[in-house]
Scaffold this active site. Structure first.
Site, PDB file in Angstrom:
ATOM      1  N   LYS A 161       0.783  -1.249   0.139  1.00  0.00           N
ATOM      2  CA  LYS A 161       0.140   0.130  -0.142  1.00  0.00           C
ATOM      3  C   LYS A 161       1.043   1.194   0.196  1.00  0.00           C
ATOM      4  CE  LYS A 161      -4.105  -2.284   1.791  1.00  0.00           C
ATOM      5  NZ  LYS A 161      -3.693  -3.385   2.281  1.00  0.00           N
TER       6      LYS A 161
HETATM    7  C1  LIG Z   1      -4.597  -4.337   1.670  1.00  0.00           C
HETATM    8  C2  LIG Z   1      -3.920  -5.715   1.741  1.00  0.00           C
HETATM    9  C3  LIG Z   1      -4.233  -6.793   0.922  1.00  0.00           C
HETATM   10  C4  LIG Z   1      -5.791  -6.514   0.110  1.00  0.00           C
HETATM   11  O1  LIG Z   1      -5.259  -5.707  -0.958  1.00  0.00           O
HETATM   12  P1  LIG Z   1      -6.697  -5.208  -1.751  1.00  0.00           P
HETATM   13  O2  LIG Z   1      -6.159  -4.117  -2.741  1.00  0.00           O
HETATM   14  O3  LIG Z   1      -7.504  -4.485  -0.790  1.00  0.00           O
HETATM   15  O4  LIG Z   1      -7.326  -6.349  -2.484  1.00  0.00           O
HETATM   16  C5  LIG Z   1      -3.707  -7.932   0.926  1.00  0.00           C
HETATM   17  N1  LIG Z   1      -2.430  -8.308   1.624  1.00  0.00           N
HETATM   18  C6  LIG Z   1      -2.159  -7.184   2.394  1.00  0.00           C
HETATM   19  C7  LIG Z   1      -0.929  -7.657   3.430  1.00  0.00           C
HETATM   20  C8  LIG Z   1      -2.743  -5.790   2.602  1.00  0.00           C
HETATM   21  O5  LIG Z   1      -2.292  -4.986   3.414  1.00  0.00           O
END
Ligand SMILES: *Cc1c(COP(=O)(O)O)cnc(C)c1O
Length: 432
Positions: A107
């Site tokens: 993210k």
């Molecule tokens: C946010 C997150 C996800 C999910 O990602 P999306 O884009 O919401 O599907 C998966 N794994 C981790 C470690 C995350 O932080």
């Protein structure tokens, strides 16, 4: 780039409006009216490009009609300044490590790019922006780090009490300054619902210039396309068909992956890998979309019962279930299976996968049983040390904790505790 609302194709806005507003009033999601393709020469020569150059080329293709090349170069150089390496376990499977940014989760790509883009758009504007964001664990840390100390922007993070890991909580509750944490006595879905409702509340939108940093914001999606190109570059030399497995919760990451396929990236297939919150795998199986309350698991960032980007997935395929199903398979594991796979990966390759990535790995192995000619890349969406208790419990030796996480351990958490009701958050926001 122009964007339309998935609830009304005639509701068209420019990039700035889509990014600053996050959500159209009609409660749809913004999607590009047109998906541009990169040239065949770009893919032929992709090995010659650095990650930053790939990101720059993809960004120019997507938003170069709207932001100058110089500005895009600056945004990329400041936001996308850490690597996305593919580590191969053998000739047929590898992992794309997306955890080399400040908060150690994928993210960071979205949050940092978005912080740059918003700063660019609000230059010279008077009213400050307030970013409201719900987190199931990793978004909060990435957004807090991405926006920390950014002039003209304050960030308010809602997170579900007791449902994020200790280190995840520390990442969003220890920075202070322009970052505020609200601990909500509910689930992630509740937090997300409160954020959505806040956007539609006339009193709140009068007091605040609200924007969202959740993956409903198109600014998060754009940079998440970059690393698919970067990963393709690294596995191209094997000359095999490529399948990506994407550990998914709100499905922003997978949507970005599918967008790259529409932009011409030669990826054969995608897998939507989830825990038992398997709304999308169920949809792919049955054609029926049934959101449900989320169930807590050890892969908490995927504990989502009503994935916010589902509409975007459908929109990319013009709501054609058959077409979507041709490109995407579903896969899921429960917690016990997930732990077993983490052990397998460690025993087979000496690699420590986090509980999210491990499901991605299992999905590839499953897919390759019927499709042995494909090379599989699963996304390691967060560093395993973010899930210290689980990983240390499952594996025979303690995982190394990166310095920037270790530094958080002794810090004191600062958060405002609020009950589940929307009115409580609203009152807090109005009265502060
Ligand atoms: C946010 C997150 C996800 C999910 O990602 P999306 O884009 O919401 O599907 C998966 N794994 C981790 C470690 C995350 O932080």
């Amino acid at each position: 780039m122009q964007l339309y609302s998935t609830n009304n194709p005639d509701n068209i806005v420019d990039l700035k409006e889509a990014v600053l507003k996050s959500l159209p009033e009609d409660r749809g999601l913004y999607m590009p009216t047109h998906i541009p393709k990169l040239s065949p020469e770009f893919f032929d020569r992709i090995e010659e490009y650095s990650f930053a150059d790939i990101a720059y080329n993809v960004a120019i293709t997507l938003i170069g009609d709207y932001i100058s090349k110089d500005n895009i170069r600056g945004i990329i150089d400041r936001a996308i300044n850490f690597p996305a390496p593919v580590k191969m376990h053998n000739d047929s499977i590898g992992t794309l490590e997306l955890f080399h940014g400040p908060s150690l989760a994928f993210k960071d790509f979205g949050a940092r790019f978005m912080a740059e883009l918003i700063s660019h758009f609000i230059k010279g504007e008077e009213k400050d922006i307030t970013i409201l964001v719900a987190t199931s664990g990793d978004t909060g840390g990435a957004v807090a780090a991405g926006f920390y100390n950014t002039p003209g922007i304050e960030v308010i993070i809602l997170y579900p009490k007791g449902k994020v890991s200790d280190l995840q909580e520390k990442q969003l509750t220890t920075l202070g300054k322009n970052i505020t944490a609200l601990e909500i006595d509910g689930t992630f879905d509740d937090c997300q619902a409160i954020v959505k409702q806040a956007f539609l509340d006339p009193e709140l939108t009068k007091k605040y210039n609200l924007s969202s940093a959740n993956s409903i914001n198109i600014a998060r999606l754009i940079p998440q396309t970059f690393y698919y190109f970067e990963a393709y570059k690294q596995v191209k030399k094997y000359g095999k068909k490529v399948v990506f497995s994407v550990p998914s919760g709100n499905f922003g990451n997978l949507t970005a992956g599918l967008l790259t396929k529409k932009m011409g990236l030669p990826i054969d297939h995608f897998i939507a890998a989830t825990n038992i919150n398997k709304i999308v795998p169920d949809y792919l199986e049955t054609g029926v979309y049934k959101p449900k309350p989320s169930i807590p698991t050890i892969s908490n960032a995927m504990d989502v019962g009503a994935p916010s980007n589902f509409t975007r997935l459908l929109a990319l395929y013009d709501n054609d279930y058959t077409a979507l199903k041709a490109d995407v398979s579903g896969f899921y594991l429960n917690d016990d299976e997930d732990k077993m796979v983490m052990k397998d990966i460690y025993n087979l390759y000496g690699y420590v996968a986090d509980p999210h990535g491990a499901i991605g790995y299992a999905a590839i192995k499953h897919f390759q049983k019927l499709n042995p000619d494909h090379i599989g890349v699963y996304l390691e969406t967060a560093h395993p040390a973010k899930f210290l208790d689980i990983v240390n419990d499952v594996l025979p030796r303690p995982v190394d904790v990166p310095d920037r996480l270790q530094a958080l351990v002794g810090k004191e958490k600062v958060a405002h505790s609020l009950p589940l009701e929307f009115e409580a958050t609203k009152e807090w926001l109005i009265n502060r």
